[in-house]
Design a protein around this motif. Structure first.
Motif, mmCIF file in Angstrom:
data_model
loop_
_atom_site.group_PDB
_atom_site.id
_atom_site.type_symbol
_atom_site.label_atom_id
_atom_site.label_comp_id
_atom_site.label_asym_id
_atom_site.label_seq_id
_atom_site.Cartn_x
_atom_site.Cartn_y
_atom_site.Cartn_z
ATOM 1 N N GLY A 199 0.817 -1.213 0.000
ATOM 2 C CA GLY A 199 0.000 0.000 0.000
ATOM 3 C C GLY A 199 0.846 1.255 0.000
ATOM 4 N N SER A 200 1.947 1.245 0.754
ATOM 5 C CA SER A 200 2.854 2.398 0.768
ATOM 6 C C SER A 200 3.509 2.588 -0.591
ATOM 7 N N LEU A 201 3.833 1.485 -1.256
ATOM 8 C CA LEU A 201 4.424 1.558 -2.595
ATOM 9 C C LEU A 201 3.447 2.198 -3.584
ATOM 10 N N LEU A 202 2.183 1.798 -3.529
ATOM 11 C CA LEU A 202 1.182 2.380 -4.422
ATOM 12 C C LEU A 202 0.945 3.857 -4.093
ATOM 13 N N GLU A 203 0.948 4.178 -2.812
ATOM 14 C CA GLU A 203 0.798 5.576 -2.406
ATOM 15 C C GLU A 203 1.924 6.420 -2.976
ATOM 16 N N TYR A 204 3.137 5.873 -2.974
ATOM 17 C CA TYR A 204 4.281 6.590 -3.540
ATOM 18 C C TYR A 204 4.124 6.775 -5.045
ATOM 19 N N LEU A 205 3.668 5.748 -5.751
ATOM 20 C CA LEU A 205 3.520 5.847 -7.204
ATOM 21 C C LEU A 205 2.502 6.930 -7.587
ATOM 22 N N TYR A 206 1.487 7.114 -6.774
ATOM 23 C CA TYR A 206 0.466 8.114 -7.073
ATOM 24 C C TYR A 206 0.844 9.516 -6.592
ATOM 25 N N HIS A 207 1.552 9.614 -5.471
ATOM 26 C CA HIS A 207 1.779 10.923 -4.855
ATOM 27 C C HIS A 207 3.250 11.298 -4.680
ATOM 28 N N GLY A 208 4.164 10.367 -4.941
ATOM 29 C CA GLY A 208 5.574 10.674 -4.756
ATOM 30 C C GLY A 208 6.000 10.668 -3.299
ATOM 31 N N GLU A 209 5.159 10.208 -2.387
ATOM 32 C CA GLU A 209 5.429 10.122 -0.961
ATOM 33 C C GLU A 209 4.559 9.022 -0.363
ATOM 34 N N TYR A 210 4.834 8.655 0.875
ATOM 35 C CA TYR A 210 3.965 7.718 1.582
ATOM 36 C C TYR A 210 3.995 8.057 3.069
ATOM 37 N N PHE A 211 2.940 7.716 3.765
ATOM 38 C CA PHE A 211 2.792 8.037 5.179
ATOM 39 C C PHE A 211 3.677 7.132 6.039
ATOM 40 N N PRO A 212 4.290 7.705 7.084
ATOM 41 C CA PRO A 212 4.297 9.106 7.499
ATOM 42 C C PRO A 212 5.235 9.941 6.630
ATOM 43 N N LYS A 213 4.770 11.102 6.211
ATOM 44 C CA LYS A 213 5.534 11.944 5.310
ATOM 45 C C LYS A 213 6.620 12.715 6.055
ATOM 46 N N LEU B 142 8.626 16.016 7.174
ATOM 47 C CA LEU B 142 8.284 17.402 7.494
ATOM 48 C C LEU B 142 9.559 18.205 7.661
ATOM 49 N N GLY B 143 9.540 19.457 7.205
ATOM 50 C CA GLY B 143 10.722 20.296 7.330
ATOM 51 C C GLY B 143 11.770 19.933 6.302
ATOM 52 N N ALA C 107 11.807 15.897 9.992
ATOM 53 C CA ALA C 107 11.223 14.882 10.866
ATOM 54 C C ALA C 107 10.095 14.189 10.121
ATOM 55 N N LEU C 108 9.453 13.248 10.785
ATOM 56 C CA LEU C 108 8.347 12.504 10.193
ATOM 57 C C LEU C 108 7.043 12.840 10.901
ATOM 58 N N GLU C 109 5.956 12.711 10.179
ATOM 59 C CA GLU C 109 4.645 12.891 10.779
ATOM 60 C C GLU C 109 4.450 11.908 11.936
ATOM 61 N N ASN C 110 3.649 12.320 12.875
ATOM 62 C CA ASN C 110 3.323 11.430 13.976
ATOM 63 C C ASN C 110 2.341 10.365 13.509
ATOM 64 N N ASP C 111 2.594 9.124 13.905
ATOM 65 C CA ASP C 111 1.707 8.023 13.552
ATOM 66 C C ASP C 111 1.044 7.522 14.832
ATOM 67 N N PRO C 112 -0.225 7.862 15.048
ATOM 68 C CA PRO C 112 -0.895 7.467 16.291
ATOM 69 C C PRO C 112 -1.082 5.964 16.446
ATOM 70 N N SER C 113 -0.904 5.197 15.347
ATOM 71 C CA SER C 113 -1.082 3.748 15.434
ATOM 72 C C SER C 113 0.132 3.041 16.018
ATOM 73 N N ILE C 114 1.256 3.745 16.143
ATOM 74 C CA ILE C 114 2.483 3.152 16.684
ATOM 75 C C ILE C 114 2.528 3.383 18.189
ATOM 76 N N PRO C 115 2.703 2.329 18.990
ATOM 77 C CA PRO C 115 2.743 2.495 20.441
ATOM 78 C C PRO C 115 3.988 3.257 20.878
ATOM 79 N N SER C 116 3.883 3.882 22.031
ATOM 80 C CA SER C 116 5.027 4.610 22.582
ATOM 81 C C SER C 116 5.222 4.188 24.038
ATOM 82 N N PRO C 117 6.377 3.649 24.388
ATOM 83 C CA PRO C 117 7.557 3.415 23.531
ATOM 84 C C PRO C 117 7.341 2.243 22.583
#
Length: 272
Positions: free
Chosen positions: A111-125, A127-128, A134-144
């Motif tokens: 899915g990330s590969l297809l997202e890249y082919l369509y948009h030139g990027e994939y999540f988390p994108k 920033l700066g 840095a990278l966007e925050n991904d709320p699905s990843i536990p911390s720590p």
């Protein structure tokens, strides 16, 4: 008395002159034809628009197998940026379903590969820019992140991009790996994936993994000693790479021992 008959011989000069004139005319004709050629205009490359991609046929991708099988859709013109998919699409006939089976591939990475082919990027994108990127925050990843999920996400995209011949995506995933935070246990999970899924000559991922553990002995003893031991037993090459870097660092700190020489070792026990 009859006058003598005078016979005039035919001269070949007229013939030669005629041939010469014809040759000159032919040459002049060649010159004229060349001079009359129209000037050729440089070819302007045809720009492929995003709309052109969307007008291309739809290709179905069957990712996974059994109960985990999922059907994805993508436009052929976007897929064929990959040599792997270009070869598969070239074999399609008009009366055959445009289906590509990927039973062994990871769904999220695909899915990330297809997202890249369509948009030139994939999540988390990203920033700066520069060192502050840095990278966007991904709320699905536990911390720590003790599971290493954030690192594994990009590592899987990296290996998939390598397999499908997308060097720009491979480079993008690699840059995100170095901007992802994790824990000792998460780093071990990531190291296990790298040494399992990459080739022995892939120094892009393997060398930084070994260097990470070679410079963090305190982490090994206090946070992930059991996991590190299991990793070394399961992947001996990992243990050797780490040990090799540790010895290199030690040699740089200590005097070099000359070949053929030896150091005296302290031996316990009474002298005979």
């Amino acid at each position: 008395m009859a006058e003598p008959e005078v016979t005039v011989a035919e001269s070949t000069d007229d013939v030669d002159m005629g041939e010469t004139v014809e040759n000159v005319d032919a040459l002049e004709g060649e010159v004229d034809d060349t001079a009359a050629l129209p000037e050729t205009e440089p070819e302007i490359p045809v720009r492929t628009t995003f709309l052109d991609y969307l007008r291309s046929p739809i290709v179905q991708l069957s990712v996974g197998s059994g109960t985990d099988q999922t059907l994805l859709s993508a436009h052929e013109a976007l897929l064929t940026q990959s040599p792997f998919f270009a070869g598969r699409c070239a074999s399609f006939a008009n009366d055959v379903p445009r289906l590509i089976e990927l039973p062994d591939e990871d769904l999220e990475a695909t899915g990330s590969l297809l997202e890249y082919l369509y948009h030139g990027e994939y999540f988390p994108k990203r920033l700066g820019g520069g060192k502050d990127m840095a990278l966007e925050n991904d709320p699905s990843i536990p911390s720590p992140d003790d599971t290493g999920a954030s690192l594994l996400r990009h590592a899987k995209v990296y290996t998939l991009a390598d397999k499908f011949g997308l060097p720009a995506l491979k480079s993008l995933a690699h840059s995100k790996i170095h901007r992802t935070s994790s824990t000792a246990k998460g780093e071990i999970a990531y190291a296990k994936f790298v040494y399992k899924e990459t080739s022995a000559d892939d120094h892009t991922l393997r060398k930084p993994v070994a260097a990470f553990w070679a410079t963090r002995s305190h982490v090994l003893r206090h946070e992930a000693e059991v996991e590190f031991r299991q990793m070394c037993l399961e992947y001996p090459q990992f243990g050797f790479d780490v040990l090799n870097l540790v010895l290199d660092q030690k040699e740089r700190r200590e005097p070099t021992v000359q070949p053929g020489s030896s150091r005296k070792r302290a031996r316990n026990g009474l002298a005979m």
